[in-house]
Design an enzyme around this catalytic site. Structure first.
Site, PDB file in Angstrom:
ATOM      1  CG  HIS A  51      -5.683  -2.261  -0.925  1.00  0.00           C
ATOM      2  ND1 HIS A  51      -4.644  -2.890  -0.278  1.00  0.00           N
ATOM      3  CD2 HIS A  51      -5.460  -0.926  -0.760  1.00  0.00           C
ATOM      4  CE1 HIS A  51      -3.839  -1.969   0.248  1.00  0.00           C
ATOM      5  NE2 HIS A  51      -4.312  -0.769  -0.037  1.00  0.00           N
ATOM      6  CD  GLU A  52      -7.146   1.415  -3.236  1.00  0.00           C
ATOM      7  OE1 GLU A  52      -7.138   2.244  -2.313  1.00  0.00           O
ATOM      8  OE2 GLU A  52      -6.110   0.838  -3.633  1.00  0.00           O
TER       9      GLU A  52
ATOM     10  CB  CYS B 183      -0.866  -0.021   1.259  1.00  0.00           C
ATOM     11  SG  CYS B 183      -1.863   1.453   1.488  1.00  0.00           S
TER      12      CYS B 183
ATOM     13  CG  HIS C  18      -7.347   2.479   1.934  1.00  0.00           C
ATOM     14  ND1 HIS C  18      -6.500   2.783   2.964  1.00  0.00           N
ATOM     15  CD2 HIS C  18      -6.569   1.948   0.965  1.00  0.00           C
ATOM     16  CE1 HIS C  18      -5.251   2.451   2.632  1.00  0.00           C
ATOM     17  NE2 HIS C  18      -5.268   1.934   1.417  1.00  0.00           N
TER      18      HIS C  18
HETATM   19 ZN    ZN Z   1      -3.716   1.116   0.391  1.00  0.00          ZN
END
Ligand code: ZN
Length: 136
Positions: free
Chosen positions: A126-127, A85, A130
């Protein structure tokens, strides 16, 4: 505008709030910042540029797709992988799904549902993490 990448995990672990049609400047900054980092970064969430809104941008077959308020509504075929990341050091192990169905709003606030697979699906997961304050 290209923004500075947030690396403070305390800030990154906050939950992002709902994005609205008033967030078009944030969308533009997110695209500019992803574009500037595209050799080393496949996707970015707005909180990585310091804005706690549920907006993500990612590379998808050479072009950047933006999603507002993305939500995974179906997932299948879990696997373990390692990923990095831009906001964190090194690589970490995580569980992802090879196929996901995502409900989101495009930049015109139109609701869309689309299925993604493999690497693009991994980036989107993954996003979205977040947006929920989850780090790998
Ligand atoms: Zn990330």
């Amino acid at each position: 505008m290209i923004k500075h990448i947030v690396k403070d995990t305390f800030i990154l672990q906050r939950l992002s709030s709902v994005a609205t049609e008033n967030d078009s400047d944030i969308v533009k900054d997110l695209i500019d910042t992803l574009e500037a980092n595209k050799e080393i970064c496949a996707g970015m969430a707005a909180n990585m540029i310091g804005i706690n809104k549920r907006i993500i941008a990612f590379q998808d077959n050479g072009k950047i797709t933006v999603m507002l308020n993305p939500e995974i509504i179906r997932m299948s075929d879990a696997y373990k992988t390692k990923e990095g990341c831009l906001s964190l050091e090194g690589q970490r192990e995580t569980t992802r799904y090879r196929s996901i169905k995502v409900k989101y709003q495009d930049t015109n606030m139109k609701v869309k549902i689309k299925t993604y697979k493999d690497f693009t699906a991994q980036v989107i997961q993954h996003e979205i993490d977040h947006c929920n304050g989850i780090l790998i």
